[in-house]
Design a protein around this motif. Structure first.
Motif, mmCIF file in Angstrom:
data_model
loop_
_atom_site.group_PDB
_atom_site.id
_atom_site.type_symbol
_atom_site.label_atom_id
_atom_site.label_comp_id
_atom_site.label_asym_id
_atom_site.label_seq_id
_atom_site.Cartn_x
_atom_site.Cartn_y
_atom_site.Cartn_z
ATOM 1 N N GLN A 1 0.869 -1.192 0.000
ATOM 2 C CA GLN A 1 0.000 0.000 0.000
ATOM 3 C C GLN A 1 0.903 1.239 0.000
ATOM 4 O OE1 GLN A 1 -3.462 -0.206 2.739
ATOM 5 N NE2 GLN A 1 -2.672 -2.246 3.255
ATOM 6 N N HIS A 2 1.120 1.773 -1.182
ATOM 7 C CA HIS A 2 2.169 2.762 -1.408
ATOM 8 C C HIS A 2 1.989 4.039 -0.588
ATOM 9 C CE1 HIS A 2 4.785 5.445 -3.934
ATOM 10 N NE2 HIS A 2 5.546 4.383 -3.788
ATOM 11 N N GLU A 3 0.783 4.620 -0.609
ATOM 12 C CA GLU A 3 0.561 5.887 0.100
ATOM 13 C C GLU A 3 0.748 5.740 1.591
ATOM 14 O OE1 GLU A 3 -2.871 8.382 -0.621
ATOM 15 O OE2 GLU A 3 -2.790 7.887 -2.753
ATOM 16 N N ALA A 4 0.161 4.690 2.163
ATOM 17 C CA ALA A 4 0.274 4.466 3.606
ATOM 18 C C ALA A 4 1.733 4.210 3.986
ATOM 19 C CB ALA A 4 -0.593 3.282 4.025
ATOM 20 N N TYR A 5 2.450 3.499 3.113
ATOM 21 C CA TYR A 5 3.864 3.204 3.364
ATOM 22 C C TYR A 5 4.682 4.497 3.444
ATOM 23 C CZ TYR A 5 8.578 1.331 2.524
ATOM 24 O OH TYR A 5 9.917 1.022 2.615
ATOM 25 N N LEU A 6 4.458 5.412 2.499
ATOM 26 C CA LEU A 6 5.195 6.679 2.487
ATOM 27 C C LEU A 6 4.819 7.547 3.689
ATOM 28 C CD1 LEU A 6 5.165 7.609 -1.309
ATOM 29 C CD2 LEU A 6 7.036 6.625 0.032
ATOM 30 N N GLU A 7 3.551 7.465 4.108
ATOM 31 C CA GLU A 7 3.136 8.246 5.278
ATOM 32 C C GLU A 7 3.793 7.704 6.552
ATOM 33 O OE1 GLU A 7 -0.932 10.273 7.076
ATOM 34 O OE2 GLU A 7 -0.995 9.057 5.265
ATOM 35 N N ARG A 8 3.875 6.364 6.656
ATOM 36 C CA ARG A 8 4.556 5.768 7.811
ATOM 37 C C ARG A 8 6.038 6.176 7.827
ATOM 38 N NH1 ARG A 8 1.718 0.962 6.640
ATOM 39 N NH2 ARG A 8 3.600 -0.147 5.979
ATOM 40 N N LYS A 9 6.620 6.273 6.626
ATOM 41 C CA LYS A 9 8.025 6.679 6.512
ATOM 42 C C LYS A 9 8.214 8.104 7.026
ATOM 43 C CE LYS A 9 11.821 6.913 3.145
ATOM 44 N NZ LYS A 9 12.226 6.573 1.760
ATOM 45 N N GLN A 10 7.302 9.003 6.669
ATOM 46 C CA GLN A 10 7.411 10.391 7.119
ATOM 47 C C GLN A 10 7.242 10.494 8.634
ATOM 48 O OE1 GLN A 10 8.411 13.151 5.380
ATOM 49 N NE2 GLN A 10 8.459 13.997 7.465
ATOM 50 N N LEU A 11 6.317 9.722 9.186
ATOM 51 C CA LEU A 11 6.130 9.733 10.640
ATOM 52 C C LEU A 11 7.390 9.224 11.347
ATOM 53 C CD1 LEU A 11 2.443 8.468 10.869
ATOM 54 C CD2 LEU A 11 3.279 10.693 11.636
ATOM 55 N N HIS A 12 8.067 8.258 10.733
ATOM 56 C CA HIS A 12 9.329 7.771 11.293
ATOM 57 C C HIS A 12 10.372 8.876 11.298
ATOM 58 C CE1 HIS A 12 12.681 5.124 12.235
ATOM 59 N NE2 HIS A 12 13.325 5.659 11.207
ATOM 60 N N VAL A 13 10.450 9.642 10.194
ATOM 61 C CA VAL A 13 11.383 10.769 10.117
ATOM 62 C C VAL A 13 11.110 11.746 11.262
ATOM 63 C CG1 VAL A 13 12.045 12.799 8.753
ATOM 64 C CG2 VAL A 13 11.770 10.586 7.628
ATOM 65 N N ASN A 14 9.835 12.022 11.527
ATOM 66 C CA ASN A 14 9.462 12.940 12.607
ATOM 67 C C ASN A 14 9.884 12.386 13.973
ATOM 68 O OD1 ASN A 14 8.284 14.365 10.551
ATOM 69 N ND2 ASN A 14 6.176 13.782 11.057
ATOM 70 N N ARG A 15 9.684 11.066 14.163
ATOM 71 C CA ARG A 15 10.055 10.459 15.456
ATOM 72 C C ARG A 15 11.567 10.526 15.679
ATOM 73 N NH1 ARG A 15 5.683 6.796 14.327
ATOM 74 N NH2 ARG A 15 7.066 5.342 13.257
ATOM 75 N N VAL A 16 12.325 10.270 14.619
ATOM 76 C CA VAL A 16 13.795 10.334 14.717
ATOM 77 C C VAL A 16 14.239 11.744 15.081
ATOM 78 C CG1 VAL A 16 15.939 10.249 13.368
ATOM 79 C CG2 VAL A 16 14.312 8.363 13.227
#
Length: 634
Positions: free
Chosen positions: A513-528
């Motif tokens: 699920q491409h869109e959800a995957y990219l959104e999870r990636k951005q949230l990870h960037v924010n957490r880091v």
């Protein structure tokens, strides 16, 4: 009629509830959907176990880890409260037996992994079990916006619909406001009562050090702060190396990681709990489900990739509410590595497809097959054969799990499996011919019902106790029985396994699920970025920083973290500081009781004296024992 407090005192032996526990219990007993955010050490299990007892019937608990379920079930059974767990380590016949007994109301508590919820067998029995309460433990796993999303949790809502009018309590230790809102939506909670305990742990002094030598700093800390401690590392080799360095200083230390055999891990864990080992150097595989109240220090040799993980691990310190220290060590290169790891943790989709293809080739799974099958997975051989970065492989496995293709757990434990392959008449003759094996045969038949017709899980330690043998002798006897054609014997597995949830797909058509995957990636960037800010910025109270991250905007400065102590130090007069320092240093052996110090410095406000003592302790200039003795260290 029993009350929540009387049950707490009878079974848990605690005189009173912790903050919010009684309010949460009352909400659940009254039948309201409830969401409880209780930080690590806040006593989450009591919040659903006591209502489970009061409401009667069966309390169904959904929990993500076999080890956690096992700990909870063992703890309840030790209290005389019957409990059982259904998980992937059990054979079909064993699951069936547990479910039949559950229908008869024999288990006040039934634990279940989320993967079992949609199985045909489980659903055959589900509506016949007298379920009066549904518990979702580690509820943050249901949100794909959280740090630990597990797709199997999304099946809980469908199970909830089948259990009409059964209240739900969802509990978690670490969830941001975004994740809390998602939990309520995903579980379809009806006007839930939401309870949030403060994230402030006033007895924990948080600090972070940019240090050239992490090992020297670790040794300095554990020399100056007495008591039990944990040192967290990111990799297994580092665990062993640091433990050996601590041992060279004459301090009892050991190392722990998921690559060790189950029996070895259990022994190390017990030695630490019983204070035979003072310092445990470990990966994050250690600590889950362990409630050791007297941990004085938790040191992070490496930076976790999010505050959720850091807060949970650091929170294993000071559960007895006495002063404890949570120390994060870092270097500039760590911050760079953490930022760069986003591309490894969330690789491009063609890379995911490439690793998926390699796994299928390694396990020799043809397209269109594999669904429902467990495969032994030699991780080291796989990464070497296909020249893949280990961390990349771990992250792709996690992504494939989140997308519902596989399940992977390097800590999976499948017990020994045994079934008899002969008839009773020949078995009697066999026992006469081989009297040395008779005790093991008798123990198997008496302890494990249905073993003649079905393969069942057999627990080596239990069998060894019954037969008065050691586990190695049991293993040898079972191998002999198999060689002689009496039993089918599958030794326990502690190796990593991959469970294919769907048939193997052609790699280029692998569904992501491409869109959800990219959104999870951005949230990870924010957490880091938040984790890096916590480590490297020195302009805010650390406890307040953590609390605000989790949505607790009203949190005040803690007064005991490194930032707060530096601020206090600015306001401490040199005259007051010198008076206290002199009083400690002039005493014999540079040691003095707190009460004596107060008398000698009666012209200084006692609150001010404690501020100075806290500062000196945080700066590792003094140590204060549990007997309130102050000792100068420099």
């Amino acid at each position: 009629m029993p009350t929540p407090l009387s049950i707490l005192q009878q079974y848990w032996k605690h005189p009173a509830f912790r903050p919010l526990q009684e309010d949460i219990i009352r909400s659940v007993v009254e039948g309201k959907d409830t969401l409880a955010l209780l930080p690590t050490g806040g006593g989450k299990s009591v919040c659903y176990q006591i209502p489970g007892i009061l409401r009667g019937g069966t309390c169904l608990v959904i929990s993500p880890l076999i080890a956690l379920m096992k700990d909870q079930v063992d703890a309840l059974n030790e209290k005389g409260i019957r409990a059982a767990a259904i998980h992937s380590g059990l054979q079909k016949e064993e699951v069936k037996n547990i479910l039949q007994e559950a229908v008869e109301g024999k288990y006040p508590f039934l634990y279940c992994s989320p993967e079992r919820l949609e199985s045909h067998l489980f659903n055959e029995y589900l509506t016949h079990i007298p379920i009066e309460l549904l518990v979702v433990d580690e509820a943050h796993c249901i949100s794909q916006w959280g740090y630990d999303f597990r797709p199997a949790y999304c099946r809980i809502a469908a199970t909830k619909e089948k259990l009409r009018d059964v209240p739900v309590i969802a509990v978690t230790a670490s969830a941001t406001p975004l994740v809390l809102a998602d939990i309520q939506e995903q579980l379809k909670l009806k006007s839930p009562a939401v309870f949030k305990q403060s994230f402030l742990r006033p007895n924990i002094s948080y600090s972070a050090f940019n240090t050239e030598s992490k090992i020297n700093k670790i040794l300095e800390i554990i020399h100056k702060i007495p008591g039990s401690g944990i040192v967290y590392c990111n990799n297994r080799r580092q665990c062993k190396k640091i433990a050996e360095a601590i041992l060279l200083q004459g301090i009892a230390a050991d190392f722990y990681h998921a690559g060790l055999e189950q029996s070895v891990r259990e022994k190390k864990q017990q030695n630490w709990i019983n204070n035979k080992i003072r310092i445990m150097v470990c990966t994050n595989a250690f600590g889950m489900g362990i409630d050791k109240p007297d941990v004085r220090t938790v040191i992070h040799h490496d930076i976790p990739d999010c505050l959720e993980n850091y807060y949970q691990e650091a929170g294993r310190a000071g559960r007895d509410e006495k002063r404890a220290f949570a120390v994060l060590l870092w270097q500039e290169k760590d911050l760079t590595t953490l930022t760069e790891q986003t591309e490894i943790k969330f690789p491009p989709i063609p890379v995911i497809q490439q690793v998926y293809q390699a796994i299928a080739d390694f396990l020799q799974i043809p397209v269109g097959s594999g669904e429902g099958i467990y495969y032994d997975f030699d991780f080291e051989t796989f990464t070497r054969r296909f020249s893949l970065e280990p961390l990349l492989v771990v992250n792709v496995l996690r992504i494939l799990e989140q997308e519902g293709h596989i399940q992977f757990n390097e800590q999976i434990f499948l017990p020994t499996q045994v079934s008899f392959t002969t008839d009773t008449q020949y078995l009697s003759q066999f026992e006469e011919m081989y009297p040395a094996l008779e005790p093991v045969i008798k123990a198997l038949l008496r302890t494990y019902p249905g073993i003649f017709n079905n393969r069942v899980s057999v627990y080596d330690q239990q069998l060894a106790r019954i037969c008065r043998m050691n586990p190695e002798q049991i293993h040898t006897a079972l191998k002999q029985l198999q060689t002689l054609g009496i039993i089918e014997y599958l030794p326990k597995k502690e190796t990593p396994q991959i469970h294919f949830m769907l048939n193997r797909a052609p790699a280029k058509y692998l569904h992501i699920q491409h869109e959800a995957y990219l959104e999870r990636k951005q949230l990870h960037v924010n957490r880091v970025s938040q984790m890096i800010a916590y480590a490297s910025e020195n302009n805010q109270c650390r406890s307040q920083f953590i609390a605000q991250y989790f949505g607790d905007e009203g949190a005040k400065n803690c007064g005991v973290c490194d930032y707060c102590l530096r601020q206090k130090n600015k306001n401490i007069s040199q005259k007051e500081f010198n008076a206290i320092e002199t009083a400690i240093q002039k005493s014999k052996e540079k040691s003095i009781a707190v009460d004596t110090l107060m008398k000698e410095c009666e012209n200084i406000n006692p609150k001010r004296i404690w501020e100075i003592l806290n500062f000196l302790q945080a700066e590792s200039k003094i140590e204060i024992s549990e007997e309130k003795m102050i000792r100068w260290l420099q």
